[in-house]
Design an enzyme around this catalytic site. Structure first.
Site, PDB file in Angstrom:
ATOM      1  N   HIS A 211       5.837  12.266 -19.034  1.00 15.02           N
ATOM      2  CA  HIS A 211       5.595  11.407 -17.872  1.00 15.02           C
ATOM      3  C   HIS A 211       4.135  11.130 -17.591  1.00 15.02           C
ATOM      4  O   HIS A 211       3.822  10.523 -16.580  1.00 15.02           O
ATOM      5  CB  HIS A 211       6.179  12.054 -16.613  1.00 15.02           C
ATOM      6  CG  HIS A 211       7.667  11.920 -16.502  1.00 15.02           C
ATOM      7  ND1 HIS A 211       8.274  10.822 -15.954  1.00 15.02           N
ATOM      8  CD2 HIS A 211       8.650  12.746 -16.894  1.00 15.02           C
ATOM      9  CE1 HIS A 211       9.597  10.984 -15.997  1.00 15.02           C
ATOM     10  NE2 HIS A 211       9.851  12.144 -16.571  1.00 15.02           N
TER      11      HIS A 211
ATOM     12  N   LYS B  57       3.049   5.292  -2.398  1.00 15.69           N
ATOM     13  CA  LYS B  57       3.161   6.149  -3.566  1.00 15.69           C
ATOM     14  C   LYS B  57       2.403   7.426  -3.250  1.00 15.69           C
ATOM     15  O   LYS B  57       1.701   7.489  -2.241  1.00 15.69           O
ATOM     16  CB  LYS B  57       2.555   5.469  -4.800  1.00 15.69           C
ATOM     17  CG  LYS B  57       1.172   4.850  -4.512  1.00 15.69           C
ATOM     18  CD  LYS B  57       0.570   4.117  -5.710  1.00 15.69           C
ATOM     19  CE  LYS B  57       1.200   2.789  -6.017  1.00 15.69           C
ATOM     20  NZ  LYS B  57       2.019   2.759  -7.203  1.00 15.69           N
TER      21      LYS B  57
ATOM     22  N   LYS C   2      -4.579   6.476  -8.578  1.00 14.48           N
ATOM     23  CA  LYS C   2      -3.808   5.345  -8.040  1.00 14.48           C
ATOM     24  C   LYS C   2      -4.684   4.425  -7.180  1.00 14.48           C
ATOM     25  O   LYS C   2      -4.306   3.325  -6.842  1.00 14.48           O
ATOM     26  CB  LYS C   2      -2.614   5.865  -7.228  1.00 14.48           C
ATOM     27  CG  LYS C   2      -1.526   6.537  -8.095  1.00 14.48           C
ATOM     28  CD  LYS C   2      -0.389   7.078  -7.245  1.00 14.48           C
ATOM     29  CE  LYS C   2       0.676   7.828  -8.042  1.00 14.48           C
ATOM     30  NZ  LYS C   2       1.720   6.930  -8.573  1.00 14.48           N
TER      31      LYS C   2
ATOM     32  N   THR D 298       7.546   3.205 -10.743  1.00 17.19           N
ATOM     33  CA  THR D 298       8.873   2.630 -10.468  1.00 17.19           C
ATOM     34  C   THR D 298       8.829   1.916  -9.118  1.00 17.19           C
ATOM     35  O   THR D 298       9.641   1.032  -8.868  1.00 17.19           O
ATOM     36  CB  THR D 298       9.973   3.710 -10.433  1.00 17.19           C
ATOM     37  OG1 THR D 298       9.535   4.783  -9.593  1.00 17.19           O
ATOM     38  CG2 THR D 298      10.289   4.209 -11.829  1.00 17.19           C
TER      39      THR D 298
ATOM     40  N   LYS E  37      10.672  -1.685  -7.590  1.00 15.65           N
ATOM     41  CA  LYS E  37      11.397  -1.864  -6.319  1.00 15.65           C
ATOM     42  C   LYS E  37      10.830  -3.048  -5.539  1.00 15.65           C
ATOM     43  O   LYS E  37      11.564  -3.833  -4.952  1.00 15.65           O
ATOM     44  CB  LYS E  37      11.309  -0.586  -5.471  1.00 15.65           C
ATOM     45  CG  LYS E  37      11.920   0.641  -6.127  1.00 15.65           C
ATOM     46  CD  LYS E  37      11.541   1.923  -5.372  1.00 15.65           C
ATOM     47  CE  LYS E  37      11.706   3.137  -6.244  1.00 15.65           C
ATOM     48  NZ  LYS E  37      11.006   4.333  -5.700  1.00 15.65           N
TER      49      LYS E  37
HETATM   50  C1  PLP Z   1       9.824   4.939  -6.033  1.00 19.46           C
HETATM   51  C2  PLP Z   1       9.233   6.038  -5.260  1.00 19.46           C
HETATM   52  C3  PLP Z   1       8.072   6.685  -5.709  1.00 19.46           C
HETATM   53  C4  PLP Z   1       7.339   6.262  -6.954  1.00 19.46           C
HETATM   54  O1  PLP Z   1       6.340   5.324  -6.614  1.00 19.46           O
HETATM   55  P1  PLP Z   1       5.220   4.882  -7.657  1.00 19.46           P
HETATM   56  O2  PLP Z   1       4.552   3.734  -7.005  1.00 19.46           O
HETATM   57  O3  PLP Z   1       5.944   4.467  -8.907  1.00 19.46           O
HETATM   58  O4  PLP Z   1       4.326   6.038  -7.866  1.00 19.46           O
HETATM   59  C5  PLP Z   1       7.545   7.704  -4.942  1.00 19.46           C
HETATM   60  N1  PLP Z   1       8.127   8.086  -3.780  1.00 19.46           N
HETATM   61  C6  PLP Z   1       9.233   7.476  -3.319  1.00 19.46           C
HETATM   62  C7  PLP Z   1       9.819   7.932  -2.036  1.00 19.46           C
HETATM   63  C8  PLP Z   1       9.834   6.453  -4.036  1.00 19.46           C
HETATM   64  O5  PLP Z   1      10.947   5.878  -3.575  1.00 19.46           O
END
Ligand code: PLP
Length: 783
Positions: free
Chosen positions: A333, A521, A527, A629, A633
């Protein structure tokens, strides 16, 4: 499910659990009663599901984290009884939204890695695959975040304080996990149903809870024994007490190692017991019936442990090695060195003395192969599991797996060309790509009913719920004014809903006419939440210079938890909260821009944020974000991405078009070249507006209450700027300014968002699971 039936069930559950009438219960209790009634309804189907996959190969997802969030709405939606249940509850005088809010999130994960595991389980069950999860029933999930004076303060998350209707204890399957001769505990399984959409398949997430073996001993009762027995109980229960709140960093803690061994050993014992119970004699068929996916190296102890357990069953080492290698697959990962798990040999031996001999044997076998393949000794440090008095979990996982996968195309390519290039040369074909995905059931169907309804109308059916590629058929309609207006109207509604939610929870007024620009995130320097904050600070300065100009209204929203020991991340939170205080109260800026840092970002908050976003912030330093991810979304909910060519962003713009997104910044090669010769003072000096913003960290503009945090933040960027915040700033600022400009033509702007939604099909976790099932696990469906 007949409504009348449900009403009676709910009322009966209230009497049974609380000895009171349902109508006298408070919301949390009402939620438990409803949850129990739903469980009673689904359990017969669950039992059928457990039987139907017997005799065929099954896949097991081993993960230290499952960030499940809430289950009530998900279960109702996937059982397709949401409408009836809501009607019944409404007749009973229950406010469904309040009931839904009464459920505590199952926060058994930190971020992306844990949420991925949850999306995978949803897809596995929906696609009728035999896919079970194995993990830990943490008594305390990810901490609850509070802000006090703008600083993050952590609070425990006792999510199991109330009865949890979705967990079923199965004491009969209790096993004993032996760390050493003197140190053993019971692992007690709790099962959670994973309801596939349509309810055809209900799979299981089995979570282990640690308990002391000798509980109260009645025979030898005396005061001394009583106290000892309670002490033993406490020590044992510590193992599953708390989720380590670190994301992308490895702490190397003794208890963490115990947790890892605890759940992997218990899970493997469970599999072996079932295998024997089904009448298998030898273990020749074990790998033909089991595929185990290791979600990162956290469950990698499954490798030596399965060899050990097989040896105890009389299988000799070479044979056991072969079985284990054929059974295991490993997902990497991260590309970041600080996240790679390495245990000191000394600590390892002190916690798991019985396991070390197996690691040594595996390492010896590897040395044999390196010699046989004439690998130059100078390269051995790229392979050896045991070196520098430590145990390298990733090397062990790569060596004893049938497949190793990265989580986005660019990530897998970097693994193969750089991070583990030597492994790829030694075992060509073992490293493969499986780009991550998200479940559209939770992240669109449930989170955004308005957009779901529109998609169903336009497609003339709801097959997209299990076949997200159908969204592609919507692409042609982007010129259709009626369609676009409906799309914009839905976004507007979601923005209004979020504005009300934020008004209530954060006490900040935001304007739903403004651009909703969102970064949610985990808080991490790579980030680059700081870069977005610098942009806002610069924009503030620019507005102050000319408050009368035609500024586009914008709302900048952050949501992020920082690991409690991650000082720099906490400094960034403090800075953003200070910035928010300044921007939101200044007479010249408060009606133009707003900044909100939402408290306690988690799955349930996420479900409100993603659908309301206009702009998705995916601005990591290129080469640092394995996939992401959250980016998917946002895309699925019709936001445009402002992002670097990193992780799955690369594939997102490949699908939706660069012209529909805002790509900026250095790419991987440029970052590498820059690293060789970088002076952060140059971009700081040469980028318009940047110097003033950076200096404002230390010139008294913002307060850090005497902690020195802002000075340290300043030093980290001006001194080294490891993540190239300053270098990429000019390009980011240009992209951001272009967004503000483009938003003036709303139709043209939202057309881009619409195109992103229509091209999000690839990012369904259904696609990802089909790939794992077909190419790694070799499992098949059952209707
Ligand atoms: C999808 C999700 C993440 C991952 O977010 P990234 O922007 O890909 O790091 C982290 N926390 C929650 C609650 C999520 O739903």
């Amino acid at each position: 499910m007949k409504s009348i039936d449900l009403k009676a069930r709910i009322e009966a559950q209230a009497y049974k659990s609380y000895g009171r009438s349902f109508y006298d219960l408070h919301e949390k209790e009402q939620f438990v009663a409803v949850g129990n009634a739903v469980m009673e309804y689904l359990v017969p189907e669950w039992i059928q599901s457990k039987k139907k996959f017997r005799d065929q190969k099954q896949a097991y997802y081993f993960s230290a984290e499952f960030l499940m969030g809430r289950a009530l709405s998900n279960n109702l939606a996937n059982l397709e009884i949401e409408k009836e249940v809501k009607e019944t509850l409404s007749e009973m005088g229950v406010d469904y939204n309040a009931l839904e809010d009464a459920e505590d999130d199952a926060g058994l994960g930190n971020g992306g890695l844990g949420r991925l595991a949850a999306c995978f389980l949803d897809s596995g069950a929906t696609l009728d695959y035999p896919l079970s999860g194995y993990g830990i029933l943490y008594q305390y999930g990810i901490f609850k975040q509070n802000f006090v004076n703008g600083f993050q303060v952590e609070e425990g998350d006792p999510w199991l304080e109330y009865e949890n209707p979705w967990l079923v204890k199965d004491s009969n399957d209790t096993v004993i996990v032996e760390f050493s001769e003197e140190d053993k505990v019971e692992a007690v399984p709790y099962d959670m149903p994973i309801v596939g959409y349509g309810g055809q398949t209900i799979n299981t997430l089995r979570l282990w809870s640690a308990e002391a073996i000798k509980k109260f001993n009645f025979k030898t009762f005396d005061e001394g024994n009583y106290i000892d027995s309670v002490k033993a109980q406490n020590e044992a229960e510590t193992i599953s007490r708390i989720l380590y709140p670190n994301d992308s960093t490895d702490e190397g803690k003794r208890l963490r190692l115990k947790q890892q061994y605890f759940f992997t050993s218990a899970s493997l014992q469970d599999l072996i017991r079932k295998f024997r119970k089904e009448g298998h004699k030898g273990f020749d068929d074990f790998s033909k019936l089991h595929s185990i996916q290791l979600n990162d190296t956290h469950p990698a102890l499954a490798i030596p442990e399965l060899i050990r357990l097989l040896e105890m069953e009389g299988v000799e080492f070479e044979k056991a090695f072969d079985i284990v290698q054929k059974t295991m697959a490993y997902t990497n990962h991260t590309l970041m060195a600080e996240a790679l798990e390495v245990w000191s040999e000394e600590l390892f031996i002190s916690v798991l003395p019985n396991l070390m001999p197996y690691i040594k044997k595996i390492n010896e076998r590897l040395i044999g192969e390196l010699e046989e393949w004439k690998v130059d000794k100078s390269l051995w440090d790229k392979f050896l599991i045991l070196q520098n008095e430590s145990v390298h979990m990733a090397f062990m996982s790569i060596y004893v797996s049938r497949a190793v996968n990265g989580v986005a195309a660019i990530h897998t390519n970097l693994l193969k060309s750089e991070v583990i290039r030597e492994w790829d040369e030694l075992f060509p074909g073992r490293i493969v790509n499986k780009t991550n995905g998200i479940t559209q059931r939770r992240w669109l169907l449930q989170a955004n009913p308005g957009l779901s309804g529109m998609i169903t109308d336009l497609l003339g059916g709801d097959e997209w719920i299990t076949d997200l590629n159908l969204l592609k058929n919507l692409e042609d309609r982007h010129e259709d004014d009626e369609v676009l207006e409906r799309f914009i109207g839905i976004k507007k509604e979601k923005k209004q809903e979020l504005a009300e939610y934020i008004q209530f929870h954060e006490e900040v007024d935001i304007d739903s006419e403004s651009i909703f620009d969102i970064q949610i995130k985990r808080l991490h320097e790579y980030k680059r939440q700081l870069m977005m904050a610098f942009y806002i600070a610069d924009l503030f300065n620019r507005i102050k210079e000319d408050p009368g100009a035609e500024w586009t209204k914008r709302t900048f929203i952050f949501g992020a938890k920082a690991a409690p020991g991650y000082y720099m991340a906490k400094a960034i939170i403090k800075f953003i909260n200070e910035l928010a205080g300044r921007v939101n109260t200044d007479v010249d800026t408060k009606d133009i821009i707003k900044v909100v840092f939402v408290e306690n970002y988690g799955v349930s908050y996420a479900e409100k944020l993603f659908p309301a976003a206009d702009v998705s912030e995916q601005i990591s330093t290129a080469g640092k974000e394995a996939s992401g991810t959250g980016n998917m979304k946002f895309m699925l909910n019709g936001a445009v991405t402002v992002g670097t060519m990193d992780g799955a962003n690369v594939e997102i713009v490949e699908e939706a078009g660069k012209e529909n997104n805002y790509i900026f910044g250095m790419e991987v090669e440029a970052v590498a070249a820059k690293r060789a010769d970088y002076d952060p003072k140059i971009p700081m000096r040469e980028t318009e507006g940047l110097g003033a913003v950076v200096e404002s960290l230390v010139d008294g503009t913002y307060q850090d209450n005497g902690t020195g945090m802002l000075r340290d933040l300043y030093d980290s960027v001006v001194g080294r700027d490891e993540y190239f915040v300053l270098e990429d700033f000019a390009s980011y600022r240009e992209a951001q300014d272009r967004i503000a400009h483009d938003y003036k033509d709303k139709k043209a702007f939202y057309k881009k968002g619409y195109m992103n939604m229509a091209n999000a099909g690839k990012f369904s976790s259904d696609r990802t699971i089909e790939e794992y099932a077909g190419e790694i696990w070799h499992i098949s469906k059952k209707q």
